[in-house]
Scaffold this active site. Structure first.
Site, PDB file in Angstrom:
ATOM      1  CB  CYS A 102      -0.916  -0.014   1.129  1.00 38.95           C
ATOM      2  SG  CYS A 102      -2.103  -1.333   1.085  1.00 38.95           S
TER       3      CYS A 102
ATOM      4  CG  HIS B  62      -3.322   3.748   1.620  1.00 39.00           C
ATOM      5  ND1 HIS B  62      -3.701   3.212   0.298  1.00 39.00           N
ATOM      6  CD2 HIS B  62      -3.406   2.770   2.464  1.00 39.00           C
ATOM      7  CE1 HIS B  62      -4.209   1.875   0.683  1.00 39.00           C
ATOM      8  NE2 HIS B  62      -3.645   1.561   1.891  1.00 39.00           N
TER       9      HIS B  62
ATOM     10  CG  ASN C 263      -6.763  -0.372   1.026  1.00 44.84           C
ATOM     11  OD1 ASN C 263      -5.945  -0.085   0.053  1.00 44.84           O
ATOM     12  ND2 ASN C 263      -6.137  -0.933   2.190  1.00 44.84           N
TER      13      ASN C 263
HETATM   14  O1  UT7 Z   1      -3.991  -0.856   3.303  1.00 48.20           O
HETATM   15  C1  UT7 Z   1      -3.084  -1.448   4.120  1.00 48.20           C
HETATM   16  C2  UT7 Z   1      -3.023  -0.907   5.643  1.00 48.20           C
HETATM   17  N1  UT7 Z   1      -4.342  -1.597   6.047  1.00 48.20           N
HETATM   18  C3  UT7 Z   1      -5.283  -0.834   6.738  1.00 48.20           C
HETATM   19  O2  UT7 Z   1      -5.026   0.342   7.168  1.00 48.20           O
HETATM   20  C4  UT7 Z   1      -6.309  -1.653   7.442  1.00 48.20           C
HETATM   21  C5  UT7 Z   1      -6.172  -1.200   9.130  1.00 48.20           C
HETATM   22  N2  UT7 Z   1      -7.396  -1.816   9.741  1.00 48.20           N
HETATM   23  C6  UT7 Z   1      -8.730  -1.475   9.711  1.00 48.20           C
HETATM   24  O3  UT7 Z   1      -8.916  -0.677   9.014  1.00 48.20           O
HETATM   25  C7  UT7 Z   1      -9.678  -2.199  10.670  1.00 48.20           C
HETATM   26  O4  UT7 Z   1      -8.753  -2.711  11.820  1.00 48.20           O
HETATM   27  C8  UT7 Z   1     -10.622  -3.152  10.285  1.00 48.20           C
HETATM   28  C9  UT7 Z   1     -11.662  -2.285   9.248  1.00 48.20           C
HETATM   29  C10 UT7 Z   1      -9.711  -4.207   9.284  1.00 48.20           C
HETATM   30  C11 UT7 Z   1     -11.369  -3.863  11.274  1.00 48.20           C
HETATM   31  O5  UT7 Z   1     -12.014  -2.842  12.097  1.00 48.20           O
HETATM   32  P1  UT7 Z   1     -12.056  -2.867  13.683  1.00 48.20           P
HETATM   33  O6  UT7 Z   1     -12.690  -1.891  14.066  1.00 48.20           O
HETATM   34  O7  UT7 Z   1     -10.153  -2.837  13.757  1.00 48.20           O
HETATM   35  O8  UT7 Z   1     -12.474  -4.182  13.957  1.00 48.20           O
HETATM   36  P2  UT7 Z   1     -11.845  -5.343  14.478  1.00 48.20           P
HETATM   37  O9  UT7 Z   1     -10.887  -6.146  13.678  1.00 48.20           O
HETATM   38  O10 UT7 Z   1     -11.446  -4.972  15.996  1.00 48.20           O
HETATM   39  O11 UT7 Z   1     -13.131  -6.371  15.006  1.00 48.20           O
HETATM   40  C12 UT7 Z   1     -14.213  -5.962  15.764  1.00 48.20           C
HETATM   41  C13 UT7 Z   1     -15.357  -6.938  15.404  1.00 48.20           C
HETATM   42  C14 UT7 Z   1     -14.768  -8.435  15.554  1.00 48.20           C
HETATM   43  O12 UT7 Z   1     -16.067  -9.069  16.343  1.00 48.20           O
HETATM   44  P3  UT7 Z   1     -15.805  -9.454  17.767  1.00 48.20           P
HETATM   45  O13 UT7 Z   1     -14.597 -10.266  17.927  1.00 48.20           O
HETATM   46  O14 UT7 Z   1     -15.748  -8.344  18.506  1.00 48.20           O
HETATM   47  O15 UT7 Z   1     -17.158 -10.392  18.163  1.00 48.20           O
HETATM   48  C15 UT7 Z   1     -14.566  -8.864  14.226  1.00 48.20           C
HETATM   49  O16 UT7 Z   1     -15.071 -10.463  14.162  1.00 48.20           O
HETATM   50  O17 UT7 Z   1     -15.983  -7.155  14.256  1.00 48.20           O
HETATM   51  C16 UT7 Z   1     -16.008  -8.139  13.420  1.00 48.20           C
HETATM   52  N3  UT7 Z   1     -15.925  -7.890  11.892  1.00 48.20           N
HETATM   53  C17 UT7 Z   1     -17.007  -7.719  11.221  1.00 48.20           C
HETATM   54  N4  UT7 Z   1     -18.205  -7.881  11.506  1.00 48.20           N
HETATM   55  C18 UT7 Z   1     -19.019  -7.496  10.461  1.00 48.20           C
HETATM   56  C19 UT7 Z   1     -14.606  -8.128  11.413  1.00 48.20           C
HETATM   57  N5  UT7 Z   1     -15.041  -7.777  10.074  1.00 48.20           N
HETATM   58  C20 UT7 Z   1     -16.255  -7.645  10.044  1.00 48.20           C
HETATM   59  C21 UT7 Z   1     -17.289  -7.544   8.956  1.00 48.20           C
HETATM   60  N6  UT7 Z   1     -18.713  -7.525   9.334  1.00 48.20           N
HETATM   61  N7  UT7 Z   1     -16.986  -7.476   7.699  1.00 48.20           N
END
Ligand code: UT7
Length: 323
Positions: free
Chosen positions: A114, A250, A280
């Protein structure tokens, strides 16, 4: 007098197929609401059958050349920032060179995931300043839809396909921060974090593989590192967030974009945001945002821009340029 890498033209290409968040609700335990509120993404584009990183890159390049009023023969080099080249080799850049009918100059791919476009800008700048080329096509192009695990809701809803291109030209500047062109670059990587974001296949495995990400950890690093690299680059030329006309970040997550701008003291109104429409697109996201920002009338000649990105590696960095 100083040689500056100045933007002559910009263009982009997006595949026709628009995929809204709701399209994932049938097959995954996810919702439009979750994707919107956690990422800012509303829709993304996916390449059609037969559409590849190099075909999209070539189209974006044609549009950038048109905007510059140049032909491919007037360009000395092609750099394609990508992690999803059509084949292991030859480079997507040589495929673009061929598609444009260029029989001279040199072409190569640059892979920093990225952060690829920021690295490509810094590399093109170094080549232009060193006199190795007079004009370079710098392209970011990706087909991340080919490396997604469609059963993993935590990754497959985040990414999209597309390409953006700039023509950079060596011009003479006064050597001050008032010059047009690339003014400062700050690059970093730390392979100790390689397991946070990677593709689980490649030449060593005999299959292409799919993207794996520890999203929460990458998020934490992004918020911490992006403002730092942008401020370090600005500091090289004695400027700060207060001098910035546009952050062109980005586009991974609206929450990261907002946190970075806030840490830099730049209001969200001065940030080009396209993540809602593109998702992304990895190395393509910054040139897509630059081209969209120009189309929208946001970015104008003379504006001071900060581009910043982080991704797999981890690799991150920032480039300051005056449009
Ligand atoms: O481009 C390269 C660089 N990449 C990035 O910059 C990405 C950086 N990370 C992010 O943007 C975020 O961490 C994500 C969008 C990937 C995830 O968001 P988050 O607020 O960090 O969520 P999380 O991973 O802490 O997950 C929270 C909850 C979890 O459930 P539990 O364990 O709390 O029950 C996940 O399983 O959300 C759940 N979850 C979803 N729920 C519904 C994860 N993906 C989804 C989904 N739909 N698509």
């Amino acid at each position: 007098m100083t040689t500056r890498a100045v933007v002559r033209g910009v263009g982009h290409y997006l595949p026709a197929k628009v995929v809204p968040n709701a399209a994932f609700e049938d097959t995954l335990d996810t919702s439009d609401e979750w994707i919107r509120t956690r990422t800012g993404i509303e829709r993304r584009r996916f390449a059609a059958e037969g559409e590849t990183t190099s075909t999209m890159a070539a189209e974006a390049a044609r549009r950038a050349l048109d905007a510059a009023g140049l032909t491919a023969d007037e360009v000395d080099a092609v750099i394609v920032a990508t992690s999803t080249p059509d084949l292991t080799f030859p480079s997507a850049a040589t495929m673009v060179q061929s598609a444009l009918g260029m029989r001279r100059g040199f072409a190569f791919d640059l892979q920093a995931v990225c952060a690829g476009f920021v690295y490509a800008l810094a590399t093109a700048n170094a080549l232009l300043v060193a006199g190795q080329a007079r004009r370079i096509l710098v392209i970011g192009a990706e087909t991340f839809s080919k490396i997604l695990d469609w059963t993993d809701r935590s990754t497959c809803v985040l990414f999209g396909d597309g390409a953006g291109a700039l023509v950079l030209e060596a011009q003479t500047g006064a050597g001050t921060a008032g010059d047009r062109g690339i003014l400062a670059c700050d690059l970093h990587s730390d392979g100790a974090f390689r397991d946070l974001l990677y593709v689980d296949g490649g030449v060593s495995t005999g299959r292409t593989g799919v993207l794996r990400m520890e999203g929460r950890e990458v998020f934490r690093h992004a918020v911490e590192k992006l403002a730092d690299t942008a401020e370090a680059a600005l500091g090289q030329i004695g400027l700060s967030g207060a001098d910035v006309d546009w952050i062109v970040p980005h586009q991974a997550n609206l929450r990261i974009i907002k946190a970075t701008a806030q840490r830099m003291g730049v209001p969200l109104e001065r940030v080009v945001v396209t993540v809602q429409d593109h998702g992304n697109t990895s190395a393509a996201s910054i040139p897509l945002a630059l081209s969209t920002g120009v189309e929208r009338g946001q970015i104008r000649q003379g504006d001071l821009l900060v581009t910043e990105a982080i991704g797999g590696g981890l690799a991150w960095g920032a480039v300051i340029l005056r449009w």
